[in-house]
Design an enzyme around this catalytic site. Structure first.
Site, PDB file in Angstrom:
ATOM      1  CE  LYS A  11      -3.857  -2.308   2.387  1.00 27.14           C
ATOM      2  NZ  LYS A  11      -4.783  -2.234   3.559  1.00 27.14           N
ATOM      3  CE1 TYR A  51      -9.057  -3.302   0.082  1.00 30.22           C
ATOM      4  CE2 TYR A  51      -8.438  -1.328  -1.124  1.00 30.22           C
ATOM      5  CZ  TYR A  51      -8.108  -2.372  -0.269  1.00 30.22           C
ATOM      6  OH  TYR A  51      -6.827  -2.488   0.228  1.00 30.22           O
ATOM      7  CG  ASN A 118      -3.444  -2.650   7.019  1.00 34.60           C
ATOM      8  OD1 ASN A 118      -3.276  -2.298   5.849  1.00 34.60           O
ATOM      9  ND2 ASN A 118      -4.550  -3.228   7.430  1.00 34.60           N
ATOM     10  CG  HIS A 121      -5.027  -6.535  -0.486  1.00 38.01           C
ATOM     11  ND1 HIS A 121      -6.265  -6.617   0.128  1.00 38.01           N
ATOM     12  CD2 HIS A 121      -5.045  -7.435  -1.509  1.00 38.01           C
ATOM     13  CE1 HIS A 121      -6.998  -7.520  -0.523  1.00 38.01           C
ATOM     14  NE2 HIS A 121      -6.290  -8.027  -1.514  1.00 38.01           N
ATOM     15  CD  GLU A 132      -8.378  -9.489  -3.782  1.00 37.32           C
ATOM     16  OE1 GLU A 132      -7.218  -9.875  -3.517  1.00 37.32           O
ATOM     17  OE2 GLU A 132      -9.248  -9.278  -2.906  1.00 37.32           O
TER      18      GLU A 132
HETATM   19  P1  IDP Z   1      -7.531  -7.058   5.442  1.00 37.31           P
HETATM   20  O1  IDP Z   1      -6.704  -6.061   4.663  1.00 37.31           O
HETATM   21  O2  IDP Z   1      -6.809  -7.502   6.676  1.00 37.31           O
HETATM   22  O3  IDP Z   1      -8.052  -8.198   4.608  1.00 37.31           O
HETATM   23  P2  IDP Z   1     -10.226  -5.950   5.348  1.00 37.31           P
HETATM   24  O4  IDP Z   1     -11.265  -6.199   6.397  1.00 37.31           O
HETATM   25  O5  IDP Z   1     -10.373  -6.633   4.034  1.00 37.31           O
HETATM   26  O6  IDP Z   1      -8.802  -6.262   6.010  1.00 37.31           O
HETATM   27  O7  IDP Z   1     -10.191  -4.381   5.125  1.00 37.31           O
HETATM   28  C1  IDP Z   1      -9.501  -3.809   4.042  1.00 37.31           C
HETATM   29  C2  IDP Z   1      -8.673  -2.650   4.546  1.00 37.31           C
HETATM   30  O8  IDP Z   1      -9.543  -1.614   5.024  1.00 37.31           O
HETATM   31  C3  IDP Z   1      -7.772  -2.990   5.744  1.00 37.31           C
HETATM   32  O9  IDP Z   1      -6.538  -3.574   5.387  1.00 37.31           O
HETATM   33  C4  IDP Z   1      -7.604  -1.626   6.380  1.00 37.31           C
HETATM   34  O10 IDP Z   1      -6.651  -0.834   5.658  1.00 37.31           O
HETATM   35  C5  IDP Z   1      -8.978  -1.012   6.195  1.00 37.31           C
HETATM   36  N1  IDP Z   1      -9.896  -1.302   7.310  1.00 37.31           N
HETATM   37  C6  IDP Z   1     -10.536  -2.467   7.581  1.00 37.31           C
HETATM   38  N2  IDP Z   1     -11.316  -2.377   8.657  1.00 37.31           N
HETATM   39  C7  IDP Z   1     -11.187  -1.107   9.107  1.00 37.31           C
HETATM   40  C8  IDP Z   1     -11.757  -0.391  10.204  1.00 37.31           C
HETATM   41  O11 IDP Z   1     -12.554  -0.930  10.999  1.00 37.31           O
HETATM   42  N3  IDP Z   1     -11.366   0.905  10.357  1.00 37.31           N
HETATM   43  C9  IDP Z   1     -10.501   1.512   9.516  1.00 37.31           C
HETATM   44  N4  IDP Z   1      -9.951   0.887   8.449  1.00 37.31           N
HETATM   45  C10 IDP Z   1     -10.277  -0.415   8.256  1.00 37.31           C
HETATM   46 MG    MG Z   2      -9.386  -8.070   2.971  1.00 39.65          MG
END
Ligand code: IDP
Ligand code: MG
Length: 141
Positions: A11, A51, A118, A121, A132
C-alpha cells in the site's frame, strides 16, 4: 493447490516508507515465488472494483483516498497454500494487535487515521485471489 496464487499489494504507506524490498524479501524468505510485480497508481474505478466488498462501510471512502495517495506495488506470489500463508505473515488487520514477527506487527502501528494503514493487502480466498489478480494483472489471466 501447488500452484496457488495470491494478490499482494504494498500500500502507499509501505512505498512511502521504503518497505517494498523488506516486504518482498519476507515473501521470498518464506519460500513463495514472485511471479509478477507492477508499480502503479491505482485510480478510483480500479479500487472500487478491488474493494467492492467494503462499499458502504464507514472506512470505504478513506480507504480509497488512502490507496490513491501514492503509488502502490501489485505482486502475484505463488506456492502451495500461499493465500493462507501470506495472510499469516502479513498479520491481522489492526497493526496494534498484529503479532510480532508479522509484517504488520513488526513494521506498522496505529496512525490515528480514519482508515487503518497497515502496509499490505493479501487476498483472503481462492475466489478473491482470482478476482483480484484479474483486476491488477489482466494480462496474466
Ligand atoms: P484485510 O486487509 O486484513 O483483509 P479488510 O477487512 O479486508 O482487512 O479491510 C480492508 C482494509 O480496510 C484494511 O486492510 C484496512 O486498511 C482497512 N480497514 C478495515 N477495517 C477497518 C476499520 O474498521 N477501520 C478503519 N480501516 C479499516
Ligand atoms: Mg481483505
Amino acid at each position: 493447490m501447488i500452484n496457488e496464487r495470491t494478490l499482494i499489494l504494498v500500500k502507499p504507506d509501505g512505498v512511502r516508507r521504503s518497505l517494498i524490498g523488506e516486504i518482498i524479501a519476507r515473501v521470498e524468505a518464506k519460500g513463495y515465488s514472485i511471479v509478477a510485480v507492477k508499480m502503479m497508481s491505482a485510480d478510483r474505478a480500479l479500487l472500487t472494483r478491488h474493494y467492492a466488498e467494503h462499499e458502504g462501510k464507514p472506512f470505504f471512502e478513506p480507504l480509497v483516498e488512502f490507496m490513491m495517495s501514492g503509488p502502490i506495488v501489485a505482486i502475484v506470489a505463488q506456492g502451495n497454500r500461499v493465500i493462507e500463508g501470506f495472510r499469516n505473515i502479513a498479520g491481522t488487520t489492526d497493526p496494534t494487535l498484529a503479532a510480532a514477527g508479522t509484517i504488520r506487527g513488526d513494521l506498522a502501528r496505529d496512525q490515528g487515521t480514519k482508515v487503518t494503514q497497515n502496509l499490505v493487502h493479501g487476498s483472503d480466498s481462492p475466489e478473491s485471489a482470482a478476482r483480484e489478480i484479474s483486476i491488477f494483472f489482466p494480462e496474466l489471466v
